[in-house]
Design an enzyme around this catalytic site. Sequence first.
Site: not given
Ligand code: AHR
Length: 490
Positions: A175, A295
């Site tokens: 990110e 994610e």
């Molecule tokens: O999964 C929790 C958080 O969500 C992670 O650390 C980040 O990559 C995302 O914003």
Amino acid sequence: MSTLKMTVDLNNRISKINKEIYGHFAEHLGRCVYGGIYVGKDSPIPNINGYRKDVVEALKELRIPVLRWPGGCFADTYHWRDGIGPKENRKKIVNIHWGGVTEDNSFGTHEFLDFCELIGCEAYVAVNVGSGTVQEAAEWMEYMTSGNESPMTELRKKNGREKPWKVKYVGIGNENWGCGGEMNADYYSSLYKQFHCFVRGAEQQVACGPNGNDVNWTEAMMKNVGPWQMQGLSLHNYTVPTNQWQHKGDSVNFDEAEYYNTLQHTWFMERILKDQEGIMQRYDNDHKIGLIVDEWGIWTDVLEGTNPGFLYQQNTMRDAVLASINLNIFNEHSARVKMANIAQMINVLQSVLLTEGEKMVKTPTYHVFDMYKDHMDATLVYSNCDNKELEAKDGKFPAVSQSVSVDENGKMHITVSNASLDEDFDIDCAMPRAEYKSVSAKILTGKYNALNDFEHPDAVAPKAYDGVKLDGEKLEIKLPACSVIAIELC
Ligand code: AHR
């Protein structure tokens, strides 16, 4: 009850469903690593070299294909040298993103890669771009993966590991448009190329991709970075029940309206994949670059009374249906989606396992992964189902979601779910030229907010199901409301 028509065309084989689509993510966040995976060798909780025995067994049953680590946002604060060598000498640091708690680094590179070997999965390591250097990342990869003589490999041997480990995937940051350094796409893509030149040792390099459906980020990355420089572009997208980050909605106490709205929101994943694939296709017609959804999952408010920085939430039948929808979407898009990692494996967000002291429960989401595991590395087959639209406050979405695959032994697996809370369906499935002799099925069903807790660990669990009948080239599926079904044809 309505009857819906479904067709499975065995002659139309679409794409391989990469097993990594069933991947997981474990960050140094809350109780995912500490207390979830790792309790240390001296813990009274039964363990294998510090790894929880119950967790190891449950994950082995799932045949989890790949695990991403150490973050998440944590990755861009992580300095790997803090987590090697004798534990008593390891540096204690503050976990700035997640509760400001002390991270004692007792779980580091050796503990992670040995864990992957123990549970039999591929390793996916995210290196620090946001606050680290190219040299630090390059040396880490050399430490982990090189078989040659060098100061890094000597250090590894001194720390007890003679042979290199296999690290199949390396993620260049996390990110980086947000917690990984708030960069813009042009700046990140230049930095990516610099890391790419020096970070060696993994089979595949994954670049930071868009936040949700940010098409500009993807366009810039595809334009600036070629398929010989990245094998994967990551994508993060969470389902938030209320679509409001300040008040996301409860993981247990929600009503039917919120249930429907959550599932309506989760279908946005399909829109995202279509849009993102469209851009990628223009630059990479041969699908050399995979879309890596590293994610995904539902993100609710934390369970009352728990640390807000630990992101601990419960998991219900809503999560099971949501997982089923997303996994079916990933299967359908497996020509481009090469990996997906649910966030996160244990005790954080949409987990497959929850632990408390020495207790552990398998969540409804765990059972969906278990029921879907035969799709791994199978071939997606064309299927189509007449659908019924459900209405939520924020829009309509399909009640039924399905995917069909054929494995290397010719067995067919169908997974199908019904998001409706009040309507059962009879699915009349035509499978021209199919020559299967037997059928078996499992079902996961319950009230929309049914869950497993430490007192009732098996309240939601799959059961053998006799509501599926095979009749030559036809299959009849009775699909109850709020259920997920996995069918095997031999
Ligand atoms: O999964 C929790 C958080 O969500 C992670 O650390 C980040 O990559 C995302 O914003």
